[in-house]
Design a protein around this motif. Structure first.
Motif, mmCIF file in Angstrom:
data_model
loop_
_atom_site.group_PDB
_atom_site.id
_atom_site.type_symbol
_atom_site.label_atom_id
_atom_site.label_comp_id
_atom_site.label_asym_id
_atom_site.label_seq_id
_atom_site.Cartn_x
_atom_site.Cartn_y
_atom_site.Cartn_z
ATOM 1 N N ASN A 189 -10.420 5.593 1.437
ATOM 2 C CA ASN A 189 -8.969 5.343 1.418
ATOM 3 C C ASN A 189 -8.545 4.981 0.010
ATOM 4 O O ASN A 189 -9.361 4.963 -0.931
ATOM 5 C CB ASN A 189 -8.560 4.269 2.435
ATOM 6 N N ASP B 280 -0.894 5.691 12.399
ATOM 7 C CA ASP B 280 -2.056 5.682 11.507
ATOM 8 C C ASP B 280 -3.284 5.153 12.256
ATOM 9 O O ASP B 280 -3.995 5.913 12.878
ATOM 10 C CB ASP B 280 -1.754 4.878 10.237
ATOM 11 N N ARG C 230 -13.154 8.705 9.362
ATOM 12 C CA ARG C 230 -13.370 9.550 8.171
ATOM 13 C C ARG C 230 -14.850 9.569 7.803
ATOM 14 O O ARG C 230 -15.403 10.621 7.464
ATOM 15 C CB ARG C 230 -12.525 9.023 7.003
ATOM 16 N N PHE D 23 0.598 4.149 0.843
ATOM 17 C CA PHE D 23 0.564 4.930 2.078
ATOM 18 C C PHE D 23 1.597 4.385 3.074
ATOM 19 O O PHE D 23 2.420 5.131 3.615
ATOM 20 C CB PHE D 23 -0.852 4.864 2.674
ATOM 21 N N TYR D 24 1.570 3.072 3.302
ATOM 22 C CA TYR D 24 2.517 2.497 4.277
ATOM 23 C C TYR D 24 3.933 2.432 3.711
ATOM 24 O O TYR D 24 4.910 2.470 4.469
ATOM 25 C CB TYR D 24 2.052 1.113 4.722
ATOM 26 N N PHE E 167 -5.753 -6.380 5.108
ATOM 27 C CA PHE E 167 -6.121 -5.717 6.357
ATOM 28 C C PHE E 167 -6.982 -6.718 7.130
ATOM 29 O O PHE E 167 -8.180 -6.806 6.915
ATOM 30 C CB PHE E 167 -6.923 -4.448 6.051
ATOM 31 N N THR F 207 -9.240 4.452 11.432
ATOM 32 C CA THR F 207 -9.079 5.627 10.569
ATOM 33 C C THR F 207 -10.274 5.833 9.645
ATOM 34 O O THR F 207 -10.811 6.938 9.545
ATOM 35 C CB THR F 207 -7.816 5.459 9.707
ATOM 36 N N ASP G 231 0.880 -1.179 0.000
ATOM 37 C CA ASP G 231 0.000 0.000 0.000
ATOM 38 C C ASP G 231 0.917 1.229 0.000
ATOM 39 O O ASP G 231 1.749 1.381 0.893
ATOM 40 C CB ASP G 231 -0.866 -0.078 1.265
#
Ligand code: T6T
Length: 363
Positions: free
Chosen positions: A236, A133, A185, A57-58, A85, A181, A55
């Motif tokens: 996301n 996160d 959101r 992001f990570y 996940f 997270t 990912d």
């Protein structure tokens, strides 16, 4: 921080970087109850357990962590994560990491409830755990470093509302219930729509299991069932990528407006090609840098973090500002080759001097 405040106080850089390595006797005085008392150490190993591997992001967060570790000079960061996940995949990884005995763990827990017991087991084994996160519904962890996700959801609602002219039907493509997270959101998004936009009808959310293909399928179904749909928020990277793919396939780009959280390469491509109208880029590199600073501080002083919660900012990315270097620096990377240490500084929630989300206003 994660609980909703969009404002925070800036900590002095000296506070976190000026730590010195303590002798064993000093550690005995400072180490919080339950943590291993370390003899003086010249170097430290930190295990980074990502929310999911592959990912952007990570990956970007790992680049920040590695760059900060290299700058400090005495830290090794070992990174791994589950293929999905999924707490049943992340728990054995955490257990194995605990067996390997790192000095500390930084991790993005896959479930806010389900990961409490495995993290408690790591702490019981004397290993401090910093959440990055995502978080858990607990305060057993050493601390948290994350985006203000509720405020991020509000930003998404306001951005989408502006795109659709303040009226119409909108829906949310979410990930998996229990991911702190993305839960937050959606919460911020729903709150802002209800409180600020009386002419927008929120049709609710559907879960993609953090799979872009599932996100595309459920978005296609939603588009068919609601031909008058005005806007979509993907909470996301994978949810937004899938929703954008469905819009493109239906030929509805530009007609149905779309806001996506995160700023992975495919999302940026979708923005440039006018399928997506606005992205909310988190600052994962900053999260990684700050996490390593905080763990270094803890490992070298033995003092618990005070405060415990730290926020990083977010940047609204549009076609109009994407070439601005101050915006482009927050687009996520596919590898660390070009990553440069940003010099991010810990900003503590909730006391207020700066507003990271206000800094996120489009250029
Ligand atoms: O949005 C990020 C992260 O903040 C979230 O917790 C899970 O999804 C991402 O990793 C993007 O895929």
């Amino acid at each position: 921080m994660n609980k909703g405040s969009g404002v925070c106080r800036r900590m002095s850089r000296r506070t976190v970087l000026g730590a010195t390595v303590y002798a064993g006797a000093g550690m005995a005085l400072f180490a919080p109850v339950g943590f291993r008392v370390r003899a003086k150490q010249d170097s430290f190993t930190i295990a980074f357990i990502q929310g999911v591997i592959g990912d952007n992001f990570y990956i970007t967060m790992d680049c920040g962590a590695q760059a900060q570790a290299a700058a400090l000079g005495n830290i090794t960061v070992d990174t791994q994560g589950p293929e999905r996940f999924d707490q049943t995949l992340q728990t054995p990884i955490l257990n194995a990491v605990v067996q390997s005995g790192p000095d500390a763990i930084m991790m993005a827990p896959n479930d806010r409830q389900g990961m409490i017991a495995p993290i408690q087991a790591a702490i019981d084994a004397g290993i401090p755990v910093l959440c990055v996160d995502t978080t858990i519904d607990s305060d057993i962890q050493l601390g948290d470093v994350a985006t203000d996700n509720v405020e991020g959801g509000r930003l998404a609602a306001r951005g989408l509302a502006e795109e659709i002219g303040g009226a119409g039907k909108v829906f949310v493509v979410n990930t998996i219930p229990g991911i702190s997270t993305t839960d937050m959101r959606e919460q911020g998004f729903a709150e802002a729509i209800a409180n600020e936009f009386p002419d927008i009808e929120y049709l609710g959310q559907e879960y993609s299991n953090n799979d872009a293909n599932v996100a595309a399928q459920l978005t296609s179904a939603m588009l068919q069932a609601n031909p008058d749909l005005s806007g979509i928020f993907g909470t996301n990277l994978f949810s937004a990528q899938g929703a954008a793919a469905a819009l493109r396939q239906a030929g509805l780009q530009g007609q149905v407006k779309m806001v996506g959280f995160d700023a992975g390469p495919t999302q940026v491509q979708d923005l440039r090609s006018e399928v997506v109208d606005l992205l909310i880029a988190q600052h994962p590199g900053d999260i990684g840098e700050i996490a390593i600073q905080l763990l270094h501080q803890f490992l070298t002083t033995g003092e618990p973090l005070d405060p415990k919660e730290f926020v990083t900012g977010a940047t609204i990315v549009t076609r109009d500002n994407i070439e601005d270097p101050e915006v482009a620096r927050y687009l996520y990377v596919a590898d660390c080759a070009a990553y440069e240490l940003a010099g991010a500084e810990p900003m503590a929630a909730p006391e207020m001097e700066a507003t990271p989300m206000a800094e996120a206003t489009p250029a």
